[in-house]
Design a protein around this motif. Structure first.
Motif, PDB file in Angstrom:
ATOM      1  N   UNK A   1      32.027  36.891  41.206  1.00 16.15           N
ATOM      2  CA  UNK A   1      32.060  37.717  39.993  1.00 16.15           C
ATOM      3  C   UNK A   1      31.029  37.241  38.983  1.00 16.15           C
ATOM      4  N   UNK A   2      30.150  38.138  38.550  1.00 20.41           N
ATOM      5  CA  UNK A   2      29.146  37.792  37.541  1.00 20.41           C
ATOM      6  C   UNK A   2      29.134  38.723  36.329  1.00 20.41           C
ATOM      7  N   UNK A   3      29.577  40.003  36.454  1.00 19.39           N
ATOM      8  CA  UNK A   3      29.456  40.910  35.297  1.00 19.39           C
ATOM      9  C   UNK A   3      30.452  40.570  34.185  1.00 19.39           C
ATOM     10  N   UNK A   4      30.523  41.435  33.157  1.00 21.26           N
ATOM     11  CA  UNK A   4      31.466  41.205  32.051  1.00 21.26           C
ATOM     12  C   UNK A   4      32.891  41.545  32.483  1.00 21.26           C
ATOM     13  N   UNK A   5      33.045  42.715  33.103  1.00 20.45           N
ATOM     14  CA  UNK A   5      34.390  43.111  33.557  1.00 20.45           C
ATOM     15  C   UNK A   5      34.297  44.147  34.664  1.00 20.45           C
ATOM     16  N   UNK A   6      35.414  44.307  35.376  1.00 17.67           N
ATOM     17  CA  UNK A   6      35.496  45.333  36.412  1.00 17.67           C
ATOM     18  C   UNK A   6      36.913  45.920  36.385  1.00 17.67           C
ATOM     19  N   UNK A   7      36.992  47.266  36.310  1.00 14.97           N
ATOM     20  CA  UNK A   7      38.297  47.935  36.415  1.00 14.97           C
ATOM     21  C   UNK A   7      38.393  48.513  37.827  1.00 14.97           C
ATOM     22  N   UNK A   8      39.209  47.897  38.705  1.00 17.35           N
ATOM     23  CA  UNK A   8      39.315  48.390  40.077  1.00 17.35           C
ATOM     24  C   UNK A   8      40.499  49.350  40.219  1.00 17.35           C
ATOM     25  N   UNK A   9      40.265  50.463  40.921  1.00 16.01           N
ATOM     26  CA  UNK A   9      41.328  51.462  41.103  1.00 16.01           C
ATOM     27  C   UNK A   9      41.347  51.961  42.534  1.00 16.01           C
TER      28      UNK A   9
ATOM     29  N   UNK B   1      44.701  45.074  37.527  1.00 17.15           N
ATOM     30  CA  UNK B   1      44.371  44.372  36.286  1.00 17.15           C
ATOM     31  C   UNK B   1      42.856  44.204  36.200  1.00 17.15           C
ATOM     32  N   UNK B   2      42.314  44.457  35.017  1.00 17.24           N
ATOM     33  CA  UNK B   2      40.864  44.347  34.828  1.00 17.24           C
ATOM     34  C   UNK B   2      40.396  42.928  35.161  1.00 17.24           C
ATOM     35  N   UNK B   3      39.362  42.857  35.992  1.00 17.41           N
ATOM     36  CA  UNK B   3      38.837  41.548  36.412  1.00 17.41           C
ATOM     37  C   UNK B   3      37.795  41.047  35.423  1.00 17.41           C
ATOM     38  N   UNK B   4      37.888  39.764  35.082  1.00 21.73           N
ATOM     39  CA  UNK B   4      36.828  39.122  34.305  1.00 21.73           C
ATOM     40  C   UNK B   4      36.366  37.835  35.006  1.00 21.73           C
ATOM     41  N   UNK B   5      36.922  37.607  36.178  1.00 22.98           N
ATOM     42  CA  UNK B   5      36.558  36.442  37.000  1.00 22.98           C
ATOM     43  C   UNK B   5      37.015  36.743  38.430  1.00 22.98           C
TER      44      UNK B   5
ATOM     45  N   UNK C   1      31.173  46.785  34.258  1.00 21.65           N
ATOM     46  CA  UNK C   1      30.550  46.629  32.933  1.00 21.65           C
ATOM     47  C   UNK C   1      29.781  45.309  32.893  1.00 21.65           C
ATOM     48  N   UNK C   2      28.553  45.377  32.397  1.00 19.56           N
ATOM     49  CA  UNK C   2      27.734  44.168  32.293  1.00 19.56           C
ATOM     50  C   UNK C   2      26.794  44.023  33.481  1.00 19.56           C
ATOM     51  N   UNK C   3      26.023  42.948  33.438  1.00 17.53           N
ATOM     52  CA  UNK C   3      25.035  42.732  34.492  1.00 17.53           C
ATOM     53  C   UNK C   3      25.566  41.743  35.526  1.00 17.53           C
ATOM     54  N   UNK C   4      25.089  41.879  36.731  1.00 15.14           N
ATOM     55  CA  UNK C   4      25.465  40.929  37.769  1.00 15.14           C
ATOM     56  C   UNK C   4      26.308  41.554  38.847  1.00 15.14           C
ATOM     57  N   UNK C   5      26.456  40.806  39.918  1.00 15.44           N
ATOM     58  CA  UNK C   5      27.092  41.327  41.122  1.00 15.44           C
ATOM     59  C   UNK C   5      28.573  40.928  41.205  1.00 15.44           C
ATOM     60  N   UNK C   6      29.367  41.828  41.795  1.00 14.48           N
ATOM     61  CA  UNK C   6      30.773  41.539  42.047  1.00 14.48           C
ATOM     62  C   UNK C   6      31.053  41.827  43.521  1.00 14.48           C
ATOM     63  N   UNK C   7      31.826  40.955  44.168  1.00 17.05           N
ATOM     64  CA  UNK C   7      32.157  41.144  45.581  1.00 17.05           C
ATOM     65  C   UNK C   7      33.659  41.385  45.700  1.00 17.05           C
ATOM     66  N   UNK C   8      34.005  42.543  46.274  1.00 15.98           N
ATOM     67  CA  UNK C   8      35.390  43.008  46.227  1.00 15.98           C
ATOM     68  C   UNK C   8      35.858  43.509  47.591  1.00 15.98           C
ATOM     69  N   UNK C   9      37.162  43.297  47.855  1.00 19.53           N
ATOM     70  CA  UNK C   9      37.834  43.897  49.016  1.00 19.53           C
ATOM     71  C   UNK C   9      39.113  44.550  48.497  1.00 19.53           C
ATOM     72  N   UNK C  10      39.473  45.713  49.078  1.00 17.54           N
ATOM     73  CA  UNK C  10      40.748  46.333  48.726  1.00 17.54           C
ATOM     74  C   UNK C  10      41.335  47.067  49.926  1.00 17.54           C
TER      75      UNK C  10
END
Lengths: 334, 104
Positions: free
Chosen positions: A268-276, A293-297, A320-329
């Motif tokens: 996680x690098x960006x400011x936040x992520x709302x996953x749905x 829950x909104x991710x910030x880390x 939201x914000x710059x940078x990459x996020x790696x996610x699985x759902x």
């Protein structure tokens, strides 16, 4: 059913760690319904009665001992009685493929094996005291640098929504006949001397195929009205239809008992992520099914939902914000 | 008719009839090619927001589940007047002061 090998076993997520690169020999996972032997004296065969409990088991044989951060060595020894969220898939890190999810306090047995002429190995056995779920991957483990969603992945795209009708694991129900009426009445096929119980709820969606009524046909997605445990109607006026209305099968196109969503974020690098997780009856209009829950880390979450779950499932990431996020759902229907 | 999104719900759907037509022709959102997808507009609505322009089939399904609220119907329920009571008859007032036996 397709066959799979170790090459497709591409996912072993424990909380925010992907341990797959540390596994080398074997991994097994299972869900066991606990039963008690209940046959009385004087009978010649065993009888077993479920006690209403399930047990999850995970075993990793021959993991490579690695003391670097996030490796098997770090996660496994500290696991005892710590609540973990685990997702594992043997069919590949691909949207629509099946996975197993585990959550709860996990007891582990961890062994390190030194060899004179080889790498040091580590075996781990997990006993899960908690939830065990089986479902499909909605968002495969991947990295993103901006908003994304899998609703409009494109024809034959790998990032398309998951269609429950296409799930090979679904039971196919046999139909005996469909009547010619203002609302066609379907009677279930007889098996072992009695009609099959459909188990449907009014308002539920089914996908019918192979019925002989035509112009209009009842084949395709329909909303059911339950008439009895072995009959239901669909809103198609078949009064003037041709064909005898015999045969056909259906699979569920929606379920009514909710389910469980899994989320793992391993980088996680960006400011936040709302996953749905979104769901849709028609692949046109989507509704939010689970908002995590909104991710910030980096992190993980298992979230339950009740009620109707529609045919198509998709993932939506509001970045939201710059940078990459790696996610699985993934999502498991009840 | 006015429709709003029920509590806790959120929807994403084609923003105009042209977009809806394109999606239907393609066989769903997931079947759009990159080229066609660029021509399609979507909108997202959250709880309390107007969703009267949602595709009719989905709106009807969501209405039946309580995920969309029909405001006119809801308003009619709120302001529906109480049924009027029967006027008290002359005989009632006459009977009021008389012994019970006489009234029977």
């Amino acid at each position: 059913m397709a066959k799979y090998s170790g090459a497709q076993f591409a996912l072993f997520l424990v909380d925010a760690y992907n341990l797959i690169v540390h596994l080398s020999e074997s991994a097994s996972m299972g869900k066991e319904e606990i039963t008690q032997q209940t046959n009385p004296f004087g009978v010649t065969s065993e009888q077993h009665t479920p006690v209403g409990l399930e047990k999850g088991t995970l075993a990793v044989g021959g993991g490579i001992f690695d003391s670097t951060t996030d490796a098997l060595h770090d996660v496994a020894p500290g696991s005892t009685r710590v609540s973990r969220t685990i997702s594992a898939a043997i069919e590949g890190n691909t949207i629509g493929k099946h996975f197993m999810g585990f959550e709860g306090p996990i007891d582990s047995k961890y062994e390190v094996t030194d060899k004179r002429d080889g790498l040091t190995m580590a075996n781990v056995n997990y006993l899960v005291s908690g939830a065990v779920d089986e479902g499909v991957i909605i968002q495969h483990l991947a990295s993103f640098t901006a908003d994304w969603q899998t609703k409009t992945g494109g024809a034959n795209a790998v990032d398309a929504p998951v269609d429950y009708v296409a799930d090979v694991g679904q039971r196919r129900f046999g139909m005996a006949s469909a009547s010619k009426a203002a609302a066609s009445v379907i009677t279930m096929k007889t098996q072992h001397g009695s009609p099959i119980v459909h188990g449907l709820t009014s308002g539920q969606l089914v996908f019918i195929s192979g019925n002989s009524l035509a112009a209009p046909a009842i084949n395709g997605q329909q909303t059911v009205t339950v008439l009895s445990t072995t009959t239901f109607s669909v809103p198609v006026d078949t009064t003037l239809s041709t064909g005898a209305g015999t045969d056909g099968t259906f699979v569920l196109a929606s379920t009514v008992a909710g389910g469980v969503g899994y989320l793992h974020c391993t980088a996680f690098a960006p400011t936040s992520l709302v996953p749905k997780i979104m769901h849709s009856p028609d692949d046109i209009t989507y509704a939010a099914l689970i908002t995590f829950t909104t991710l910030t880390a980096v992190g993980k979450e298992r979230k339950t939902v009740t009620g109707t779950v529609d045919r198509y499932l998709a993932f939506d990431g509001d970045h939201t914000g710059a940078g990459s996020v790696t996610v699985f759902s993934g999502f498991c229907r009840n | 008719m006015r429709y709003i999104v029920a509590e806790g719900q959120e929807f994403s759907y084609p923003a105009d009839p042209e977009s809806l037509g394109i999606i239907k022709n393609a066989g769903g959102r997931s079947q759009l090619s990159d080229e066609i997808r660029a021509k399609v507009k979507f909108k997202t609505v959250k709880e309390g927001e107007d969703c009267g322009d949602m595709p009719k089939s989905a709106r009807e399904l969501y209405l039946s589940r309580g995920w969309v609220i029909d405001c006119d119907e809801k308003l009619a329920q709120i302001v529906e007047p109480e049924p009027e009571s029967e006027p008290i008859s002359e005989k009632f007032w006459e009977d009021l002061g008389r012994p019970l036996e006489e009234v029977k």
